[in-house]
Design a protein around this motif. Structure first.
Motif, PDB file in Angstrom:
ATOM      1  N   ASP A  99       2.884 100.873   5.825  1.00 37.47           N
ATOM      2  CA  ASP A  99       2.493 102.164   5.263  1.00 37.47           C
ATOM      3  C   ASP A  99       1.119 102.629   5.736  1.00 37.47           C
ATOM      4  OD1 ASP A  99       4.839 102.427   3.664  1.00 37.47           O
ATOM      5  OD2 ASP A  99       3.955 101.094   2.160  1.00 37.47           O
ATOM      6  N   LEU A 100       0.379 101.753   6.430  1.00 37.57           N
ATOM      7  CA  LEU A 100      -0.972 102.109   6.870  1.00 37.57           C
ATOM      8  C   LEU A 100      -0.917 103.270   7.850  1.00 37.57           C
ATOM      9  CD1 LEU A 100      -4.024 101.420   6.883  1.00 37.57           C
ATOM     10  CD2 LEU A 100      -3.566 100.094   8.931  1.00 37.57           C
ATOM     11  N   ARG A 101      -1.620 104.305   7.499  1.00 38.71           N
ATOM     12  CA  ARG A 101      -1.767 105.467   8.373  1.00 38.71           C
ATOM     13  C   ARG A 101      -3.243 105.616   8.668  1.00 38.71           C
ATOM     14  NH1 ARG A 101       1.368 110.573   5.868  1.00 38.71           N
ATOM     15  NH2 ARG A 101      -0.295 111.533   7.068  1.00 38.71           N
ATOM     16  N   THR A 102      -3.579 105.558   9.948  1.00 34.71           N
ATOM     17  CA  THR A 102      -4.992 105.613  10.308  1.00 34.71           C
ATOM     18  C   THR A 102      -5.618 106.950   9.919  1.00 34.71           C
ATOM     19  OG1 THR A 102      -4.421 106.247  12.571  1.00 34.71           O
ATOM     20  CG2 THR A 102      -4.827 103.901  12.143  1.00 34.71           C
ATOM     21  N   ASP A 103      -4.834 108.039   9.967  1.00 27.38           N
ATOM     22  CA  ASP A 103      -5.393 109.330   9.552  1.00 27.38           C
ATOM     23  C   ASP A 103      -5.754 109.305   8.066  1.00 27.38           C
ATOM     24  OD1 ASP A 103      -2.648 109.289   8.781  1.00 27.38           O
ATOM     25  OD2 ASP A 103      -2.431 111.462   9.019  1.00 27.38           O
ATOM     26  N   PHE A 104      -4.935 108.642   7.258  1.00 25.63           N
ATOM     27  CA  PHE A 104      -5.214 108.558   5.830  1.00 25.63           C
ATOM     28  C   PHE A 104      -6.367 107.589   5.558  1.00 25.63           C
ATOM     29  CE2 PHE A 104      -3.844 107.148   1.406  1.00 25.63           C
ATOM     30  CZ  PHE A 104      -4.372 108.267   0.786  1.00 25.63           C
ATOM     31  N   GLN A 122     -13.834 110.143  -4.911  1.00 23.85           N
ATOM     32  CA  GLN A 122     -14.534 109.084  -4.176  1.00 23.85           C
ATOM     33  C   GLN A 122     -14.009 107.705  -4.592  1.00 23.85           C
ATOM     34  OE1 GLN A 122     -18.549 110.297  -5.429  1.00 23.85           O
ATOM     35  NE2 GLN A 122     -19.114 110.246  -3.259  1.00 23.85           N
ATOM     36  N   SER A 123     -13.900 107.476  -5.882  1.00 29.13           N
ATOM     37  CA  SER A 123     -13.460 106.177  -6.396  1.00 29.13           C
ATOM     38  C   SER A 123     -12.037 105.845  -5.962  1.00 29.13           C
ATOM     39  CB  SER A 123     -13.534 106.150  -7.924  1.00 29.13           C
ATOM     40  OG  SER A 123     -14.843 106.356  -8.359  1.00 29.13           O
ATOM     41  N   LEU A 124     -11.147 106.819  -6.084  1.00 27.75           N
ATOM     42  CA  LEU A 124      -9.758 106.597  -5.679  1.00 27.75           C
ATOM     43  C   LEU A 124      -9.660 106.326  -4.180  1.00 27.75           C
ATOM     44  CD1 LEU A 124      -8.105 109.299  -7.931  1.00 27.75           C
ATOM     45  CD2 LEU A 124      -7.566 106.847  -7.983  1.00 27.75           C
ATOM     46  N   CYS A 125     -10.414 107.080  -3.392  1.00 26.28           N
ATOM     47  CA  CYS A 125     -10.413 106.863  -1.942  1.00 26.28           C
ATOM     48  C   CYS A 125     -10.919 105.462  -1.603  1.00 26.28           C
ATOM     49  CB  CYS A 125     -11.240 107.929  -1.234  1.00 26.28           C
ATOM     50  SG  CYS A 125     -10.397 109.527  -1.106  1.00 26.28           S
ATOM     51  N   MET A 126     -11.936 104.996  -2.319  1.00 25.66           N
ATOM     52  CA  MET A 126     -12.468 103.662  -2.069  1.00 25.66           C
ATOM     53  C   MET A 126     -11.420 102.596  -2.399  1.00 25.66           C
ATOM     54  SD  MET A 126     -16.031 101.935  -3.408  1.00 25.66           S
ATOM     55  CE  MET A 126     -17.026 103.289  -2.785  1.00 25.66           C
ATOM     56  N   LYS A 127     -10.754 102.757  -3.525  1.00 25.67           N
ATOM     57  CA  LYS A 127      -9.714 101.799  -3.915  1.00 25.67           C
ATOM     58  C   LYS A 127      -8.569 101.766  -2.895  1.00 25.67           C
ATOM     59  CE  LYS A 127     -10.117 102.152  -8.959  1.00 25.67           C
ATOM     60  NZ  LYS A 127      -9.387 102.606 -10.175  1.00 25.67           N
ATOM     61  N   ILE A 128      -8.132 102.935  -2.477  1.00 21.89           N
ATOM     62  CA  ILE A 128      -7.012 103.017  -1.534  1.00 21.89           C
ATOM     63  C   ILE A 128      -7.420 102.467  -0.174  1.00 21.89           C
ATOM     64  CG2 ILE A 128      -5.453 104.593  -0.325  1.00 21.89           C
ATOM     65  CD1 ILE A 128      -5.606 106.390  -2.909  1.00 21.89           C
ATOM     66  N   ALA A 129      -8.622 102.792   0.290  1.00 20.59           N
ATOM     67  CA  ALA A 129      -9.096 102.260   1.576  1.00 20.59           C
ATOM     68  C   ALA A 129      -9.159 100.737   1.521  1.00 20.59           C
ATOM     69  CB  ALA A 129     -10.468 102.845   1.914  1.00 20.59           C
ATOM     70  N   TYR A 130      -9.642 100.214   0.418  1.00 22.72           N
ATOM     71  CA  TYR A 130      -9.696  98.759   0.230  1.00 22.72           C
ATOM     72  C   TYR A 130      -8.299  98.150   0.347  1.00 22.72           C
ATOM     73  CZ  TYR A 130     -10.200  94.326  -2.284  1.00 22.72           C
ATOM     74  OH  TYR A 130     -10.153  93.005  -2.654  1.00 22.72           O
ATOM     75  N   ARG A 131      -7.349  98.749  -0.318  1.00 21.96           N
ATOM     76  CA  ARG A 131      -5.972  98.233  -0.260  1.00 21.96           C
ATOM     77  C   ARG A 131      -5.414  98.289   1.158  1.00 21.96           C
ATOM     78  NH1 ARG A 131      -2.560 101.328  -4.321  1.00 21.96           N
ATOM     79  NH2 ARG A 131      -0.897 100.147  -3.344  1.00 21.96           N
ATOM     80  N   MET A 132      -5.700  99.349   1.883  1.00 22.85           N
ATOM     81  CA  MET A 132      -5.192  99.463   3.255  1.00 22.85           C
ATOM     82  C   MET A 132      -5.876  98.450   4.171  1.00 22.85           C
ATOM     83  SD  MET A 132      -4.420 103.504   3.970  1.00 22.85           S
ATOM     84  CE  MET A 132      -5.902 104.220   3.280  1.00 22.85           C
ATOM     85  N   CYS A 133      -7.154  98.241   3.996  1.00 18.32           N
ATOM     86  CA  CYS A 133      -7.907  97.323   4.853  1.00 18.32           C
ATOM     87  C   CYS A 133      -7.527  95.866   4.619  1.00 18.32           C
ATOM     88  CB  CYS A 133      -9.409  97.518   4.662  1.00 18.32           C
ATOM     89  SG  CYS A 133     -10.041  99.065   5.344  1.00 18.32           S
ATOM     90  N   LYS A 134      -6.993  95.552   3.458  1.00 19.03           N
ATOM     91  CA  LYS A 134      -6.628  94.169   3.135  1.00 19.03           C
ATOM     92  C   LYS A 134      -5.615  93.592   4.131  1.00 19.03           C
ATOM     93  CE  LYS A 134      -6.220  92.789  -1.226  1.00 19.03           C
ATOM     94  NZ  LYS A 134      -5.840  92.778  -2.663  1.00 19.03           N
TER      95      LYS A 134
END
Length: 171
Positions: A99-104, A122-134
């Protein structure tokens, strides 16, 4: 039956729960979301999405097929409420490596650090970025260095809290 007309106007928490209760009775979360999330009247889209955010994790699983459509809406919406509610739904959905989309990911990284952005976004974006980076250790290392280097005193408590929980490994 909820219509576009019933979703116009200002809504309260109670109204959002009433929307949720009606969707729950029909058990048609994906159809409801698909029908209203792109409405050109941002108030209609906002109220519909707000009702959907009241769903349980099991009910939200019905939205899984809409993940990419929700991501597109979050990235393209000019309405901050629609963006925040859409990000809230995305954050609660299951994400896999596929599901990782680099644009997202780029969108999330940009908006989590944007001082002009609302703290909820900001908080939601941080949480989602963290999940994608994992999924990728090299991305996770870069992500952690980025949030560690943030001038955190400039951010609101919600953002500080998410950042600190990520750095502490408790998110």
């Amino acid at each position: 039956m909820i219509t576009e007309e019933t979703l116009k106007g200002s809504y309260s928490e109670g109204d959002a729960l009433a929307i949720y209760n009606e969707i729950q009775q029909e058990n048609q979360f994906a159809d409801f979301c698909r029908r209203f999330m792109h409405n050109e009247d941002s108030q209609v889209a906002r109220n519909a999405l707000w009702g959907v955010t009241k769903a349980t994790k099991a009910e939200l699983s019905q939205l899984q097929p809409l993940l990419n459509e929700l991501i597109d809406l979050a990235m393209s919406s000019d309405n901050s409420s629609v963006r925040r509610l859409t990000l809230c739904l995305i954050e609660r959905l299951h994400m896999q490596e596929d599901d990782l989309r680099t644009d997202f990911l780029d969108f999330c990284l940009e908006h989590m650090a944007d001082m002009e952005e609302y703290p909820g976004i900001q908080s939601l974006c941080m949480k989602i970025a963290y999940r994608m980076c994992k999924f990728y250790p090299e991305l996770m290392d870069e992500f952690l260095r980025t949030i560690d280097a943030m001038e955190i005193e400039c951010y609101k408590p919600a953002v500080k809290s998410v950042r600190n929980r990520i750095l502490a490994g408790s998110l």
